[in-house]
Design a protein around this motif. Sequence first.
Motif, short mmCIF file in Angstrom:
data_model
loop_
_atom_site.label_atom_id
_atom_site.label_comp_id
_atom_site.label_asym_id
_atom_site.label_seq_id
_atom_site.Cartn_x
_atom_site.Cartn_y
_atom_site.Cartn_z
N GLY A 81 0.89 -1.06 0.07
CA GLY A 81 0.08 0.07 0.00
C GLY A 81 1.01 1.35 0.03
N LYS A 82 1.93 1.43 0.82
CA LYS A 82 2.77 2.49 0.99
C LYS A 82 3.66 2.66 -0.28
CE LYS A 82 3.29 2.40 5.95
NZ LYS A 82 4.33 2.04 6.98
N ALA A 83 3.74 1.50 -1.09
CA ALA A 83 4.86 1.67 -2.19
C ALA A 83 3.89 2.14 -3.31
CB ALA A 83 5.15 0.17 -2.45
N ALA A 84 2.71 1.81 -3.28
CA ALA A 84 1.65 2.16 -4.29
C ALA A 84 1.33 3.71 -4.24
CB ALA A 84 0.17 1.45 -4.26
N LEU A 85 1.40 4.13 -2.88
CA LEU A 85 1.15 5.61 -2.79
C LEU A 85 2.29 6.21 -3.00
CD1 LEU A 85 -0.72 5.72 0.64
CD2 LEU A 85 -1.84 6.28 -1.81
N LYS A 86 3.47 5.90 -2.85
CA LYS A 86 4.63 6.49 -3.16
C LYS A 86 4.97 6.60 -4.66
CE LYS A 86 9.52 6.11 -2.17
NZ LYS A 86 10.81 5.41 -1.82
N ASN A 87 4.22 5.64 -5.32
CA ASN A 87 4.68 5.69 -6.94
C ASN A 87 3.36 6.39 -7.48
OD1 ASN A 87 7.09 4.30 -6.70
ND2 ASN A 87 6.17 2.58 -6.65
N ALA A 88 2.61 6.75 -6.88
CA ALA A 88 1.28 7.43 -7.43
C ALA A 88 1.55 8.45 -8.29
CB ALA A 88 0.15 7.77 -6.62
N GLY A 89 1.33 8.51 -9.56
CA GLY A 89 1.62 9.83 -10.62
C GLY A 89 3.01 9.63 -11.07
N ALA A 90 3.95 8.70 -10.55
CA ALA A 90 5.07 8.38 -11.37
C ALA A 90 5.18 8.15 -12.58
CB ALA A 90 5.89 7.50 -10.37
N VAL A 91 6.03 8.66 -13.46
CA VAL A 91 6.16 8.33 -14.80
C VAL A 91 7.11 7.17 -14.99
CG1 VAL A 91 6.52 9.11 -17.19
CG2 VAL A 91 5.31 10.60 -15.48
N LEU A 92 6.75 6.18 -15.63
CA LEU A 92 7.76 5.04 -15.79
C LEU A 92 8.61 5.12 -17.16
CD1 LEU A 92 5.48 2.09 -14.75
CD2 LEU A 92 6.93 3.16 -13.30
N SER A 93 9.84 4.45 -17.01
CA SER A 93 10.67 4.49 -18.18
C SER A 93 9.74 3.74 -19.38
CB SER A 93 12.03 3.88 -18.21
OG SER A 93 11.87 2.63 -17.61
N ASP A 94 10.21 3.75 -20.52
CA ASP A 94 9.61 3.07 -21.52
C ASP A 94 9.36 1.53 -21.28
OD1 ASP A 94 8.88 5.23 -22.99
OD2 ASP A 94 10.55 5.07 -24.44
N GLU A 95 10.63 0.97 -20.93
CA GLU A 95 10.81 -0.43 -20.51
C GLU A 95 9.83 -0.89 -19.53
OE1 GLU A 95 12.06 -2.94 -22.29
OE2 GLU A 95 12.64 -1.58 -23.89
N GLU A 96 9.86 -0.11 -18.41
CA GLU A 96 9.06 -0.45 -17.19
C GLU A 96 7.60 -0.41 -17.61
OE1 GLU A 96 11.94 1.14 -13.45
OE2 GLU A 96 10.60 2.74 -14.71
N PHE A 97 7.42 0.71 -18.42
CA PHE A 97 5.83 0.78 -18.76
C PHE A 97 5.48 -0.36 -19.78
CE2 PHE A 97 2.64 1.96 -21.48
CZ PHE A 97 1.51 2.73 -20.63
N LYS A 98 6.54 -0.80 -20.37
CA LYS A 98 6.00 -1.86 -21.52
C LYS A 98 5.73 -3.10 -20.76
CE LYS A 98 7.85 -4.52 -25.60
NZ LYS A 98 8.74 -4.72 -26.28
N LYS A 99 6.32 -3.44 -19.70
CA LYS A 99 5.97 -4.53 -18.83
C LYS A 99 4.81 -4.28 -17.94
CE LYS A 99 7.97 -7.26 -14.87
NZ LYS A 99 9.07 -7.35 -14.12
N LEU A 100 4.51 -3.16 -17.56
CA LEU A 100 3.42 -2.84 -16.69
C LEU A 100 2.02 -3.00 -17.55
CD1 LEU A 100 2.22 -1.62 -14.00
CD2 LEU A 100 2.05 0.47 -15.25
N HIS A 101 2.13 -2.39 -18.80
CA HIS A 101 1.10 -2.54 -19.70
C HIS A 101 0.69 -3.84 -20.05
CE1 HIS A 101 -1.73 -1.16 -22.57
NE2 HIS A 101 -1.10 -1.69 -23.40
N ALA A 102 1.77 -4.70 -20.36
CA ALA A 102 1.52 -6.09 -20.68
C ALA A 102 0.85 -6.91 -19.54
CB ALA A 102 2.87 -6.71 -21.02
N GLU A 103 1.20 -6.72 -18.54
CA GLU A 103 0.74 -7.51 -17.42
C GLU A 103 -0.99 -7.04 -17.13
OE1 GLU A 103 3.14 -6.39 -14.13
OE2 GLU A 103 4.70 -7.92 -14.61
N ALA A 104 -1.04 -5.50 -17.40
CA ALA A 104 -2.34 -4.84 -17.03
C ALA A 104 -3.45 -5.36 -18.25
CB ALA A 104 -2.38 -3.44 -17.37
N VAL A 105 -2.73 -5.75 -19.58
CA VAL A 105 -3.73 -6.03 -20.50
C VAL A 105 -4.19 -7.34 -20.24
CG1 VAL A 105 -3.76 -6.70 -22.85
CG2 VAL A 105 -2.91 -4.27 -22.25
N ALA A 106 -2.86 -8.32 -19.94
CA ALA A 106 -3.30 -9.91 -19.80
C ALA A 106 -4.13 -9.74 -18.50
CB ALA A 106 -1.94 -10.45 -19.35
N ALA A 107 -4.27 -9.26 -17.35
CA ALA A 107 -4.89 -9.19 -16.36
C ALA A 107 -6.39 -8.77 -16.70
CB ALA A 107 -4.66 -8.28 -15.06
N TYR A 108 -6.44 -7.72 -17.75
CA TYR A 108 -7.65 -7.37 -18.03
C TYR A 108 -8.46 -8.34 -18.61
CZ TYR A 108 -11.42 -4.68 -20.39
OH TYR A 108 -12.59 -3.92 -20.90
#
Length: 492
Positions: A81-108
Amino acid sequence: MIEKMKKVGILGSAPNKTQMLDSLRELGVLHLSEKASPESGVSDAFASLTRMQMVLSEYPEASGKTSEKAQGKGKGAGKSGKAALKNAGAVLSDEEFKKLHAEAVAAYERKKSLTDERTRLNLLLDSVSPWGDFNPADVSSLKEEGVELHFYRMGKSEYARLSEEKDISFIALKSVDKMETVAVLGSALDKSWPCIEFLLPEMGKGEIERKTAEIQTETEKCEAVLKNAAHYLSSYKAQIVKAKNALLYSSVSNTVKNDSGIIYLEGYVPEADTEAFKKVAKDNAWAYAICDVDKDDESVPTKVKYNKVTKIIEPLFDILGILPGYREQDVSLWFLIFFTIFTAMIIGDGAYGVIFLIVAIAMTIKFKKVNNAIFLVYVLSIATIVWGAITGTWFGTEAAMKIPILKALVIPNFANYPELFGVTATQQQNTIMKFSFTLGVIQISLGALLSIKKKVQEKNLSFVADIGWMIAIISMYLLSLFLVIGQKINIT
């Protein structure tokens, strides 16, 4: 003011196509006359990002609102929970975002399939629940041992008839929905029997409930992935901008015509930017041609240049999607004037204008600057205060007129409480109607005057029709005053 456009054609060598497109993109003044469809992969990437942005924006985490558990107050959830709040609004690098987006799409996608499966299981559960808990596999094992069962639902009369049949062996089961149910041993009943055969489902009640619980657990895991991704909505916004630029670039790239190693582009450039375009063309050794747009060219883009006054109406035009055609009149200033007056009249209460003014001041303090949208709020709030002052309307209460300064601001014939100023209600009503009619005729006549001016400059004789139309408008205005409020028309 609508800027004058020039039509341009550009020639370059095919090997330098990418360099040409990059230079034109950096210049940012060329509007293509037509655009081809972008590459499907680029379109799919953009669609995927925008779809996930809409999905994630529905989660409270997207706006920084989290439950106690997400905030780390819940037992055992503190670190995540604290990590999520700490990273709220953060802009990820392209590689980090690619991984996050892939996981989000798969989860959705997994969540959608789980939802469909749960719906199917719920329907199946509704159909088997009245039969109680049993395992269809047990019936299948009996068939392998030579015991064949067929299940039927029937009315009482059919059940009584079945009971009299000595050649048919059956087992009476629990009644379902006021119908008798039986398990017939051996061969199935003849089709002439008026009953409904019940086909065994793939699983029983207990197994359905177990699978439903498993689906719920897996769905919660997918939700956790999506909630985590929702904290990075700012990254999605940044990536969507990149994807949109890639989409436009791909479209322009596919638009470029290629013939024997020569590439060709057509478009429009604002006249004020032609010198900047020529410099870039010279630096890149492009061959180009610049000419005036044809009178019958309907694809000329519109670029509106706002001045310091009319720029404040730009946010409203953006929201409404209003943009004049290239050969139309720019009515930004007049639109701002009449929009301000009508907004003030519609709100009609000076106290609400004060509230809007306070909101504008608070926004200025918060953002430490006055952008066009905030400045528009200032203008509208001040206009509302002025209208409320001359009509004596403050929170719609008559008690406000007991304050001398507020009463002194009122124009009697416009007063919301005319009896306090020695004016009859009819006089006040007639004044407001005359003012409204006058505003209307000024607005419509102004449009006719602008049209007349434009047509005279173009030596278009149809301006005579506009003059006739304006005379008709003024005549109807005078007739309306006579018929509605009884104002006499002086012919002489």
